[in-house]
Design a protein around this motif. Structure first.
Motif, PDB file in Angstrom:
ATOM      1  N   ILE A 195      -0.223   2.889  -6.292  1.00 54.12           N
ATOM      2  CA  ILE A 195      -0.061   2.359  -5.038  1.00 54.12           C
ATOM      3  C   ILE A 195       0.369   0.840  -5.263  1.00 54.12           C
ATOM      4  N   ALA A 196       1.336   0.501  -4.573  1.00 55.67           N
ATOM      5  CA  ALA A 196       1.866  -0.836  -4.588  1.00 55.67           C
ATOM      6  C   ALA A 196       1.083  -1.897  -3.821  1.00 55.67           C
ATOM      7  N   LEU A 197       0.624  -2.796  -4.719  1.00 52.93           N
ATOM      8  CA  LEU A 197      -0.341  -4.062  -3.681  1.00 52.93           C
ATOM      9  C   LEU A 197       0.191  -5.256  -3.951  1.00 52.93           C
ATOM     10  N   GLY A 237      10.084   0.618 -19.377  1.00 54.62           N
ATOM     11  CA  GLY A 237      11.305   1.224 -19.128  1.00 54.62           C
ATOM     12  C   GLY A 237      11.477   2.349 -18.301  1.00 54.62           C
ATOM     13  N   ASN A 238      10.371   3.076 -18.264  1.00 54.56           N
ATOM     14  CA  ASN A 238      10.142   4.154 -17.217  1.00 54.56           C
ATOM     15  C   ASN A 238      10.729   3.855 -15.887  1.00 54.56           C
ATOM     16  N   THR A 239      11.170   5.077 -15.181  1.00 54.05           N
ATOM     17  CA  THR A 239      11.717   4.589 -13.738  1.00 54.05           C
ATOM     18  C   THR A 239      10.316   5.089 -12.806  1.00 54.05           C
ATOM     19  N   VAL A 240      10.421   4.100 -11.569  1.00 52.26           N
ATOM     20  CA  VAL A 240       9.495   4.296 -10.807  1.00 52.26           C
ATOM     21  C   VAL A 240      10.165   4.592  -9.392  1.00 52.26           C
ATOM     22  N   LYS A 241       9.935   5.482  -8.547  1.00 52.85           N
ATOM     23  CA  LYS A 241      10.344   5.643  -7.314  1.00 52.85           C
ATOM     24  C   LYS A 241       9.603   5.245  -6.132  1.00 52.85           C
ATOM     25  N   CYS A 242      10.027   4.927  -5.198  1.00 53.79           N
ATOM     26  CA  CYS A 242       9.243   4.541  -3.887  1.00 53.79           C
ATOM     27  C   CYS A 242       9.257   6.325  -3.218  1.00 53.79           C
ATOM     28  N   THR A 243       8.073   6.252  -2.659  1.00 55.78           N
ATOM     29  CA  THR A 243       7.936   7.814  -1.787  1.00 55.78           C
ATOM     30  C   THR A 243       8.218   7.671  -0.351  1.00 55.78           C
ATOM     31  N   PHE A 258       0.759  -1.196   0.033  1.00 53.79           N
ATOM     32  CA  PHE A 258      -0.145  -0.162   0.012  1.00 53.79           C
ATOM     33  C   PHE A 258       0.797   1.304   0.018  1.00 53.79           C
ATOM     34  N   GLU A 259       2.094   1.280  -0.602  1.00 54.01           N
ATOM     35  CA  GLU A 259       2.908   2.364  -0.268  1.00 54.01           C
ATOM     36  C   GLU A 259       2.695   3.150  -1.742  1.00 54.01           C
ATOM     37  N   ILE A 295       6.648  -6.180  -8.412  1.00 59.84           N
ATOM     38  CA  ILE A 295       5.348  -5.735  -7.762  1.00 59.84           C
ATOM     39  C   ILE A 295       4.267  -5.096  -8.660  1.00 59.84           C
ATOM     40  N   GLY A 296       3.032  -5.382  -8.297  1.00 60.35           N
ATOM     41  CA  GLY A 296       1.939  -4.817  -9.426  1.00 60.35           C
ATOM     42  C   GLY A 296       1.771  -3.477  -8.619  1.00 60.35           C
TER      43      GLY A 296
END
Length: 95
Positions: free
Chosen positions: A66-68, A89-95, A54-55, A75-76
């Motif tokens: 939202i990471a589920l 290929g896009n970059t994804v960041k944790c907040t 849920f991050e 992760i989905g």
């Protein structure tokens, strides 16, 4: 005819030292990943090893999700908003 320009080492050193003294390097340690695939408002992301259930995660262009579905190798993420600009290929960041 070209004119030869001679560099003064002391002057170059002085300029470089001034630039180094003003440098404010900021370290931004974030867990980042890469979009593996996207469709129907869901993205599969590789590399967000520290993501929690849920991050909120951030995609390019100020799109969030939202990471589920936390699996071992990816992760989905449910994308909150329009997913048309999110691509493999896009970059994804944790907040």
């Amino acid at each position: 005819m070209s004119k030869e320009i001679k560099a003064n080492p002391e002057e170059i050193t002085s300029v470089l030292r001034g630039l180094i003294a003003k440098y404010e390097g900021k370290l931004d340690k974030r867990n980042t990943g890469v979009v593996l695939m996207v469709g129907d408002g869901i993205a599969r992301v590789y590399g967000l090893d520290e993501a929690r259930y849920f991050e909120l995660v951030e995609f390019p262009n100020n799109v969030f999700g939202i990471a589920l579905n936390l699996e071992r190798d990816n992760i989905g993420v449910i994308i909150l908003g329009d997913d048309k600009n999110i691509e493999e290929g896009n970059t994804v960041k944790c907040t």
